[in-house]
Motif scaffolding. Structure first.
Motif, PDB file in Angstrom:
ATOM      1  N   ASP A   1      -2.926  27.290  42.563  1.00  0.00           N
ATOM      2  CA  ASP A   1      -2.655  26.035  43.291  1.00  0.00           C
ATOM      3  C   ASP A   1      -3.413  24.868  42.673  1.00  0.00           C
ATOM      4  OD1 ASP A   1      -1.135  27.284  45.590  1.00  0.00           O
ATOM      5  OD2 ASP A   1      -3.030  28.373  45.695  1.00  0.00           O
TER       6      ASP A   1
ATOM      7  N   ALA B   1       6.334  31.930  42.334  1.00  0.00           N
ATOM      8  CA  ALA B   1       5.986  31.727  43.750  1.00  0.00           C
ATOM      9  C   ALA B   1       7.022  32.376  44.669  1.00  0.00           C
ATOM     10  CB  ALA B   1       5.859  30.235  44.042  1.00  0.00           C
TER      11      ALA B   1
ATOM     12  N   LEU C   1       7.034  25.452  45.386  1.00  0.00           N
ATOM     13  CA  LEU C   1       5.892  24.723  44.820  1.00  0.00           C
ATOM     14  C   LEU C   1       5.551  23.520  45.696  1.00  0.00           C
ATOM     15  CD1 LEU C   1       6.627  24.877  40.978  1.00  0.00           C
ATOM     16  CD2 LEU C   1       5.410  26.519  42.443  1.00  0.00           C
TER      17      LEU C   1
ATOM     18  N   GLY D   1       4.548  34.401  46.152  1.00  0.00           N
ATOM     19  CA  GLY D   1       3.898  33.378  46.964  1.00  0.00           C
ATOM     20  C   GLY D   1       4.046  33.629  48.453  1.00  0.00           C
TER      21      GLY D   1
ATOM     22  N   VAL E   1       0.858  29.353  46.129  1.00  0.00           N
ATOM     23  CA  VAL E   1       1.614  29.873  44.974  1.00  0.00           C
ATOM     24  C   VAL E   1       1.502  31.396  44.903  1.00  0.00           C
ATOM     25  CG1 VAL E   1       1.722  29.920  42.444  1.00  0.00           C
ATOM     26  CG2 VAL E   1       1.383  27.744  43.631  1.00  0.00           C
TER      27      VAL E   1
END
Ligand SMILES: N[C@@H](CCC(=O)N[C@@H](CS)C(=O)NCC(=O)O)C(=O)O
Length: 213
Positions: A165, A148, A188, A152, A156
């Motif tokens: 996700d 991520a 996260l 990301g 993510v």
């Protein structure tokens, strides 16, 4: 598409991935609870649906599908909007690789039957089982955090909700359930918060049935 029926268990993280996909796509499904603590997943009726004896199973009319990622890809192909995979091949591969960190390499090691085997066949105590869970959840979630960080955005992968996700959210629930420290996973946790900012997401959360309270 026929009537959708999801055979699930309230605390199953693989089933929660499918609930998230159904909700993201605005699809209605009826739910049939399969109690894992009552071993209903190994009943003849459920084994006829899924010889693996696991949930989730999605019925679409007479079609029976198991394996949460295969189910979600089926929903993606039959109901492409809104998409849960990026349009470009590289993006699709990256999202699948992030999803598989959880679905292939973390989640199976914390599954009920694996933990039971550790306790009952290998004689491990709760401290050892917890150490096992923390090792494999911690390793996988750290790798997903690194993913991520590289790929990301709000979620993510990039700034659109994706399959990655859907795998993350239930795994963070499991991490909290088993006491794994997760404060060092800021990307996260931000992606999880972004999922729950979506209006339909809260309704997918695990709800303990009255009968097991
Ligand atoms: N790879 C499968 C995993 C399914 C799975 O492990 N389901 C768990 C609940 S999350 C289960 O049914 N466990 C029953 C058992 O261990 O006996 C998927 O993604 O659907």
């Amino acid at each position: 598409m026929g009537e959708l029926i999801l055979y699930d268990y309230w605390r199953s993280s693989a089933a929660w991935r499918v609930r998230l996909a159904l909700a993201a796509k605005g699809l209605a499904a009826s739910h049939v609870p399969i109690s894992l603590i009552a071993a209903e997943q190994r009943s003849p009726d459920h084994l006829a649906r899924n010889p693996q004896g696991l949930v989730p199973v999605l019925a679409d009319g007479t079609l029976l599908l198991s394996q949460s990622l295969a189910i979600i890809e089926y929903l993606e192909e039959t109901h492409p909007d809104p998409p849960l995979l990026p349009a470009d091949p590289a993006g699709r591969a990256l999202v699948r690789s992030a999803a598989l960190i959880i679905a292939a390499d973390v989640h199976p090691l914390g599954n009920l039957r694996v933990l039971r085997w550790l306790r009952e066949e290998l004689g491990q105590d709760e401290a050892a089982v917890t150490a096992w869970l923390h090792q494999w959840m911690g390793t996988g979630l750290a790798a997903l955090e690194a993913f991520a960080t590289s790929h990301g955005g709000r979620y993510v992968y990039g700034d659109r909700l994706s399959l990655a996700d859907l795998c993350l959210v239930p795994q963070l629930y499991n991490a909290r359930r088993f006491g794994l420290p997760i404060a060092d996973l800021p990307r996260l946790l931000a992606a999880e918060a972004a999922v729950f900012a979506l209006p339909w997401a809260a309704g997918t959360r695990p709800v303990e049935p009255e009968s097991v309270k």
